[in-house]
Design a protein around this motif. Structure first.
Motif, PDB file in Angstrom:
ATOM      1  N   LEU A   1      -3.363  -1.434  -2.383  1.00 12.06           N
ATOM      2  CA  LEU A   1      -2.774  -0.182  -2.844  1.00 12.06           C
ATOM      3  C   LEU A   1      -3.225   0.110  -4.272  1.00 12.06           C
ATOM      4  CD1 LEU A   1       0.869  -0.599  -1.483  1.00 12.06           C
ATOM      5  CD2 LEU A   1      -1.004   0.688  -0.462  1.00 12.06           C
ATOM      6  N   LYS A   2      -3.660   1.320  -4.509  1.00 13.27           N
ATOM      7  CA  LYS A   2      -4.161   1.685  -5.825  1.00 13.27           C
ATOM      8  C   LYS A   2      -3.081   1.620  -6.893  1.00 13.27           C
ATOM      9  CE  LYS A   2      -6.680   5.280  -8.332  1.00 13.27           C
ATOM     10  NZ  LYS A   2      -7.182   6.672  -8.328  1.00 13.27           N
ATOM     11  N   ASP A   3      -1.821   1.819  -6.518  1.00  8.12           N
ATOM     12  CA  ASP A   3      -0.745   1.808  -7.512  1.00  8.12           C
ATOM     13  C   ASP A   3      -0.333   0.394  -7.932  1.00  8.12           C
ATOM     14  OD1 ASP A   3       0.679   0.871  -5.331  1.00  8.12           O
ATOM     15  OD2 ASP A   3       1.786   2.736  -5.010  1.00  8.12           O
ATOM     16  N   GLY A   4      -1.003  -0.628  -7.357  1.00  7.49           N
ATOM     17  CA  GLY A   4      -0.756  -1.994  -7.788  1.00  7.49           C
ATOM     18  C   GLY A   4       0.399  -2.696  -7.114  1.00  7.49           C
ATOM     19  N   ARG A   5       1.009  -2.082  -6.104  1.00  5.42           N
ATOM     20  CA  ARG A   5       2.166  -2.714  -5.463  1.00  5.42           C
ATOM     21  C   ARG A   5       1.792  -3.896  -4.582  1.00  5.42           C
ATOM     22  NH1 ARG A   5       5.313   1.907  -2.463  1.00  5.42           N
ATOM     23  NH2 ARG A   5       3.206   2.823  -2.324  1.00  5.42           N
ATOM     24  N   GLY A   6       0.524  -3.980  -4.132  1.00  4.01           N
ATOM     25  CA  GLY A   6       0.125  -5.098  -3.292  1.00  4.01           C
ATOM     26  C   GLY A   6      -0.868  -4.684  -2.217  1.00  4.01           C
ATOM     27  N   TRP A   7      -0.777  -5.358  -1.065  1.00  7.12           N
ATOM     28  CA  TRP A   7      -1.736  -5.178   0.022  1.00  7.12           C
ATOM     29  C   TRP A   7      -1.033  -4.829   1.338  1.00  7.12           C
ATOM     30  CZ3 TRP A   7      -7.130  -6.311  -0.606  1.00  7.12           C
ATOM     31  CH2 TRP A   7      -7.474  -6.849  -1.851  1.00  7.12           C
ATOM     32  N   ILE A   8      -1.736  -4.102   2.191  1.00  4.94           N
ATOM     33  CA  ILE A   8      -1.291  -3.848   3.555  1.00  4.94           C
ATOM     34  C   ILE A   8      -2.464  -4.113   4.488  1.00  4.94           C
ATOM     35  CG2 ILE A   8       0.457  -2.142   2.888  1.00  4.94           C
ATOM     36  CD1 ILE A   8      -1.514   0.056   3.705  1.00  4.94           C
ATOM     37  N   HIS A   9      -2.191  -4.215   5.793  1.00  3.04           N
ATOM     38  CA  HIS A   9      -3.254  -4.477   6.771  1.00  3.04           C
ATOM     39  C   HIS A   9      -3.392  -3.272   7.695  1.00  3.04           C
ATOM     40  CE1 HIS A   9       0.180  -5.745   9.417  1.00  3.04           C
ATOM     41  NE2 HIS A   9       0.624  -6.209   8.241  1.00  3.04           N
ATOM     42  N   ASN A  10      -4.617  -3.024   8.141  1.00  3.28           N
ATOM     43  CA  ASN A  10      -4.865  -1.821   8.946  1.00  3.28           C
ATOM     44  C   ASN A  10      -4.475  -1.980  10.400  1.00  3.28           C
ATOM     45  OD1 ASN A  10      -6.923  -3.593   9.658  1.00  3.28           O
ATOM     46  ND2 ASN A  10      -8.467  -1.964   9.856  1.00  3.28           N
ATOM     47  N   THR A  11      -4.427  -3.215  10.888  1.00  2.00           N
ATOM     48  CA  THR A  11      -3.986  -3.480  12.262  1.00  2.00           C
ATOM     49  C   THR A  11      -3.022  -4.655  12.264  1.00  2.00           C
ATOM     50  OG1 THR A  11      -5.811  -5.018  12.731  1.00  2.00           O
ATOM     51  CG2 THR A  11      -6.200  -2.669  13.190  1.00  2.00           C
ATOM     52  N   SER A  12      -2.279  -4.786  13.342  1.00  2.00           N
ATOM     53  CA  SER A  12      -1.386  -5.935  13.486  1.00  2.00           C
ATOM     54  C   SER A  12      -2.188  -7.148  13.925  1.00  2.00           C
ATOM     55  CB  SER A  12      -0.308  -5.622  14.531  1.00  2.00           C
ATOM     56  OG  SER A  12      -0.894  -5.472  15.819  1.00  2.00           O
ATOM     57  N   LYS A  13      -1.540  -8.298  14.017  1.00  2.00           N
ATOM     58  CA  LYS A  13      -2.225  -9.506  14.478  1.00  2.00           C
ATOM     59  C   LYS A  13      -2.739  -9.325  15.902  1.00  2.00           C
ATOM     60  CE  LYS A  13       0.428 -12.769  11.624  1.00  2.00           C
ATOM     61  NZ  LYS A  13       1.329 -13.949  11.640  1.00  2.00           N
ATOM     62  N   GLY A  14      -2.053  -8.498  16.677  1.00  2.00           N
ATOM     63  CA  GLY A  14      -2.464  -8.249  18.050  1.00  2.00           C
ATOM     64  C   GLY A  14      -3.500  -7.151  18.190  1.00  2.00           C
ATOM     65  N   GLY A  15      -3.876  -6.514  17.093  1.00  2.00           N
ATOM     66  CA  GLY A  15      -4.902  -5.487  17.142  1.00  2.00           C
ATOM     67  C   GLY A  15      -4.387  -4.063  17.189  1.00  2.00           C
ATOM     68  N   ASP A  16      -3.046  -3.864  17.144  1.00  2.00           N
ATOM     69  CA  ASP A  16      -2.491  -2.505  17.172  1.00  2.00           C
ATOM     70  C   ASP A  16      -2.714  -1.809  15.830  1.00  2.00           C
ATOM     71  OD1 ASP A  16      -1.523  -2.916  19.773  1.00  2.00           O
ATOM     72  OD2 ASP A  16       0.321  -3.837  19.008  1.00  2.00           O
ATOM     73  N   CYS A  17      -3.023  -0.527  15.876  1.00  2.00           N
ATOM     74  CA  CYS A  17      -3.292   0.237  14.652  1.00  2.00           C
ATOM     75  C   CYS A  17      -2.017   0.424  13.840  1.00  2.00           C
ATOM     76  CB  CYS A  17      -3.896   1.592  15.027  1.00  2.00           C
ATOM     77  SG  CYS A  17      -4.316   2.617  13.602  1.00  2.00           S
ATOM     78  N   MET A  18      -2.092   0.125  12.551  1.00  2.00           N
ATOM     79  CA  MET A  18      -0.942   0.266  11.661  1.00  2.00           C
ATOM     80  C   MET A  18      -1.102   1.466  10.728  1.00  2.00           C
ATOM     81  SD  MET A  18       0.824  -2.452  12.564  1.00  2.00           S
ATOM     82  CE  MET A  18       1.975  -2.847  11.270  1.00  2.00           C
ATOM     83  N   VAL A  19      -2.327   1.658  10.239  1.00  2.00           N
ATOM     84  CA  VAL A  19      -2.622   2.783   9.356  1.00  2.00           C
ATOM     85  C   VAL A  19      -3.957   3.386   9.772  1.00  2.00           C
ATOM     86  CG1 VAL A  19      -1.344   1.816   7.405  1.00  2.00           C
ATOM     87  CG2 VAL A  19      -3.782   1.317   7.651  1.00  2.00           C
ATOM     88  N   LYS A  20      -4.141   4.640   9.443  1.00  2.00           N
ATOM     89  CA  LYS A  20      -5.414   5.286   9.744  1.00  2.00           C
ATOM     90  C   LYS A  20      -5.894   6.054   8.509  1.00  2.00           C
ATOM     91  CE  LYS A  20      -3.568   9.658  11.596  1.00  2.00           C
ATOM     92  NZ  LYS A  20      -3.553  10.576  12.747  1.00  2.00           N
ATOM     93  N   SER A  21      -7.210   6.160   8.419  1.00  2.00           N
ATOM     94  CA  SER A  21      -7.801   6.881   7.292  1.00  2.00           C
ATOM     95  C   SER A  21      -7.618   8.374   7.480  1.00  2.00           C
ATOM     96  CB  SER A  21      -9.290   6.546   7.184  1.00  2.00           C
ATOM     97  OG  SER A  21      -9.909   7.336   6.194  1.00  2.00           O
ATOM     98  N   CYS A  22      -7.213   9.045   6.418  1.00  2.00           N
ATOM     99  CA  CYS A  22      -7.074  10.499   6.475  1.00  2.00           C
ATOM    100  C   CYS A  22      -7.810  11.133   5.301  1.00  2.00           C
ATOM    101  CB  CYS A  22      -5.605  10.907   6.470  1.00  2.00           C
ATOM    102  SG  CYS A  22      -4.663  10.335   5.036  1.00  2.00           S
TER     103      CYS A  22
END
Length: 328
Positions: free
Chosen positions: A285-306
């Motif tokens: 995250l650009k604001d410095g709060r930390g990290w996120i993942h784009n998919t779950s461990k099982g491969g499900d989409c969590m976030v998408k590019s817009c």
């Protein structure tokens, strides 16, 4: 942009960050007649007593010295040894306090090495290759790599038969290893032949613990990770109903940070990290709060590019406004 330039910068800050608040120093390889400086605060006290402004070799550095014959009968109160090449002297013992210890010939590797941080608490960066060496600090905060982050090293130092921590007498074969962070200084290559010079011993260096007595701090990567950066940030939207938990580092082992990104939340991402052969990508995250993942461990989409979508919408709105105003 992208892979080539980004790999030179490691997965954190640039060399300019370190140069802003720290003095210069750097260790070297050694042979059997070598010593490890094991008490940084004592070196500082000695320097103050001698009223010297000369160079200081950082705690944990391995230096090659001239052979000497230690006294066998009475305990030493003061002892110095000479560096090879006529570069000066360093103390062994001052007023009964030990400043350096004999070690076996260490293993030293030079090149380009990638590591990934293993402990959930992360690892601190130090000015010398020793757990006794001061950790780098700025604005009262220690600089460290978080769990899961990647770092690039140019030198790996491994010492056998000695570990610079407390209570090592219970270990049958003590050993520890440190990695020196890679610095991109305009593409200038490291000259390994100069590691014995006093200049190289005291030039800038940042060190991170690799392992100590079987405890792993950094895992060496067979292949480098894929790293991309964007100064302005990519726009991503959370698409999963359960939201995405923010973590302190790019790993499921890293502690959860404060905050959960809810569905439809849009965030700016300034770094993407993908382990070699892995389909999952970690996003900083650009604001410095930390990290996120784009998919779950099982491969499900969590976030998408817009990013492109948002840009197209903005460009379309601007074009409509320009057309209505008759500016083109």
């Amino acid at each position: 942009l992208k892979q080539q330039k980004d790999s030179d910068a490691v997965s954190t800050v640039s060399s300019a960050f370190f140069d802003a608040f720290r003095s210069t120093r750097k260790p070297e390889a050694a042979r059997l007649e070598s010593l490890a400086v094991n008490s940084n605060h004592r070196m500082a006290k000695l320097q103050a007593v001698m009223n010297s402004s000369g160079p200081v070799i950082p705690c944990g550095s391995c230096v090659k010295i001239r052979p000497w014959i230690p006294p066998s009968s009475h305990p030493e109160n003061q002892s110095f040894v000479r560096l090879c090449g006529g570069q000066g002297w360093i103390p062994r013992i001052i007023h009964g306090a030990q400043y350096s210890v004999d070690i076996k010939q260490p293993d030293v590797r030079h090149g380009s090495f990638w590591f990934r941080v293993q402990p959930a608490s992360g690892v601190k960066v130090r000015i010398g290759p020793s757990s006794r060496s001061p950790a780098i600090k700025s604005d009262n905060e220690y600089f460290q790599f978080e769990c899961g982050e990647y770092l690039r090293a140019s030198e790996v130092l491994t010492i056998h038969g000695h570990a610079d921590i407390e209570n090592v007498e219970d270990m049958d074969h003590p050993s520890e290893s440190f990695a020196k962070l890679y610095r991109n200084k305009g593409g200038v290559s490291v000259d390994e032949s100069n590691f014995g010079s006093l200049i190289s011993l005291t030039s800038p260096g940042e060190w991170v613990h690799v392992h100590c007595n079987g405890h792993l701090h950094l895992e060496e990567c067979v292949n480098p990770p894929g790293i991309e950066r964007h100064p302005d940030g990519w726009r991503f939207e959370v698409v999963t109903e359960s939201g995405v938990q923010i973590r302190r580092g790019p790993s499921f082992t890293a502690p959860e940070s404060s905050g959960l990104l809810q569905q439809c939340a849009i965030v700016l991402i300034n770094e993407k990290v993908t382990a070699s052969g892995d389909a999952l990508t970690w996003l900083r995250l650009k604001d410095g709060r930390g990290w996120i993942h784009n998919t779950s461990k099982g491969g499900d989409c969590m976030v998408k590019s817009c990013t492109n979508k948002g840009k197209d919408q903005r460009d379309g709105s601007v074009n409509k406004l320009i057309s209505r105003l008759g500016l083109r």
